[in-house]
Scaffold this active site. Sequence first.
Site, short mmCIF file in Angstrom:
data_model
loop_
_atom_site.label_atom_id
_atom_site.label_comp_id
_atom_site.label_asym_id
_atom_site.label_seq_id
_atom_site.Cartn_x
_atom_site.Cartn_y
_atom_site.Cartn_z
N HIS A 182 1.47 0.67 7.05
CA HIS A 182 1.41 2.01 6.45
C HIS A 182 -0.04 2.30 6.03
O HIS A 182 -0.79 1.38 5.71
CB HIS A 182 2.35 2.04 5.23
CG HIS A 182 2.44 3.37 4.58
ND1 HIS A 182 1.57 3.76 3.58
CD2 HIS A 182 3.24 4.42 4.80
CE1 HIS A 182 1.86 5.00 3.21
NE2 HIS A 182 2.88 5.42 3.94
N PRO A 183 -0.44 3.57 6.01
CA PRO A 183 -1.85 3.89 5.67
C PRO A 183 -2.31 3.40 4.29
O PRO A 183 -3.51 3.29 4.05
CB PRO A 183 -1.89 5.42 5.74
CG PRO A 183 -0.79 5.78 6.70
CD PRO A 183 0.28 4.76 6.50
N ARG A 184 -1.38 3.11 3.38
CA ARG A 184 -1.79 2.57 2.08
C ARG A 184 -2.15 1.07 2.14
O ARG A 184 -2.64 0.51 1.18
CB ARG A 184 -0.67 2.76 1.04
CG ARG A 184 -0.77 4.01 0.20
CD ARG A 184 -2.06 4.12 -0.60
NE ARG A 184 -2.23 3.11 -1.64
CZ ARG A 184 -1.67 3.13 -2.83
NH1 ARG A 184 -0.90 4.11 -3.18
NH2 ARG A 184 -1.91 2.18 -3.69
N LYS A 185 -1.86 0.44 3.27
CA LYS A 185 -2.15 -0.99 3.37
C LYS A 185 -3.55 -1.21 3.95
O LYS A 185 -4.24 -0.25 4.29
CB LYS A 185 -1.09 -1.69 4.21
CG LYS A 185 0.34 -1.24 3.94
CD LYS A 185 0.84 -1.41 2.51
CE LYS A 185 2.31 -1.03 2.42
NZ LYS A 185 2.86 -0.93 1.10
N VAL A 186 -3.94 -2.48 4.10
CA VAL A 186 -5.33 -2.78 4.46
C VAL A 186 -5.66 -2.41 5.91
O VAL A 186 -6.77 -1.99 6.20
CB VAL A 186 -5.63 -4.26 4.15
CG1 VAL A 186 -6.95 -4.71 4.73
CG2 VAL A 186 -5.62 -4.47 2.63
#
Length: 382
Positions: A182-186
């Site tokens: 997901h875009p919130r991950k690294v």
Amino acid sequence: MIPIAKPFLDKAEADAAHETVLSGWLSQGPQVVAFEREFAALVGAPHACAVSNCTTALHLALLTLGIGAGDEVITASHSFIASANSIRYCGATPVFVDIDPATYNLDPACVADAITERTRAILVVHQMGMPCELVSLTALAERHGIAVIEDAACAIGSQIKIGDKWDLIGKPHGTMACFSFHPRKVITTGEGGMLTTSDSDHNRKLRLWRQHAMDVPDTVRHGSPEVIFEKYLFVGFNYRMTDMQAAIGRKQLERLPNLIARRRTVAARYSELLGSFDGLILPHEPEWARSNWQSYCVRLPDGIDQRTVMQNLLDKGIATRRGIMCAHREAPYAGGEQRHDLHQSELAQDRSILLPIYAQMVEEEQVRVANALQSELERVRV
Ligand SMILES: *Cc1c(COP(=O)(O)O)cnc(C)c1O
């Protein structure tokens, strides 16, 4: 505006997706196969299986172990709700236990206290990218003959010291590990997930579950000189990853070492800038852990209102988030869920805030965040 997070992608990812679109093979094809192979090699796992996101990865991990109605799975309430939901999807009961306030991860003593004859697995979380106490948790699970599923949604590139050597999270320590893109991950593929395991039987089952239990994958049927009729062995799901996602993911994997190095530098700089702030508690990295710093979480001093701080920072163009949620405070789990004392989990949610962190973050932005936070702490003190 300083955002809470910012994915790092450029023309390399755009070109990879573009080429894949034109290749004629768009879902669970050669790009997915290559992404799985490269991911497995990176973390040191014999098998990696790509799926549509980490929530579906967690669901399949539990299903593959045969977990269902009547079974208990011990996990953290202090996690994104996907951890608890995946247990519910299987008809099993999440049993919430408390965290260690220093690391925001499951407290092994609390886990030990919660084991019953119905416990089938511990769903451990490497919260915000900080490795949990995997060595003691896997030993505990082994003593009780239960599985360990790692919710490593945030933990790609994080490392843990086993004996005297450093392993990446995802190298099989537990039974299976689940990652999110997901875009919130690294690293990100928009949506996407990956499972790793050392067990070839689990790997085979995961591949069936993710594609309606079809016994011949498309990649095999496509290349066969003979006509193949497939079978559908049980009721599975469509949890496939697309080839555009995988092509982007392969480029993201190449960047991973640099992204982590940058994030570790940014986190270290925060610790310097914020270290002298009276009463502010900075994140703790145990000597056996190397976080990828997916999030940087600080605990506010007593007597300071979380929402006010966040609003004042937002007014200055700085986005923050409150501490990680507690599932037991949300409607689906507010009723008769099994839970133990969750005092530290609630405190962590109510007294912490996440500060902006991303690989591209520059000194000037970090100083702005530190100054804004300092004036909040001072304002309350007078
Ligand atoms: C993000 C996250 C998930 C869910 O990942 P998706 O890929 O969005 O399904 C699960 N667990 C934790 C701890 C997360 O942070």
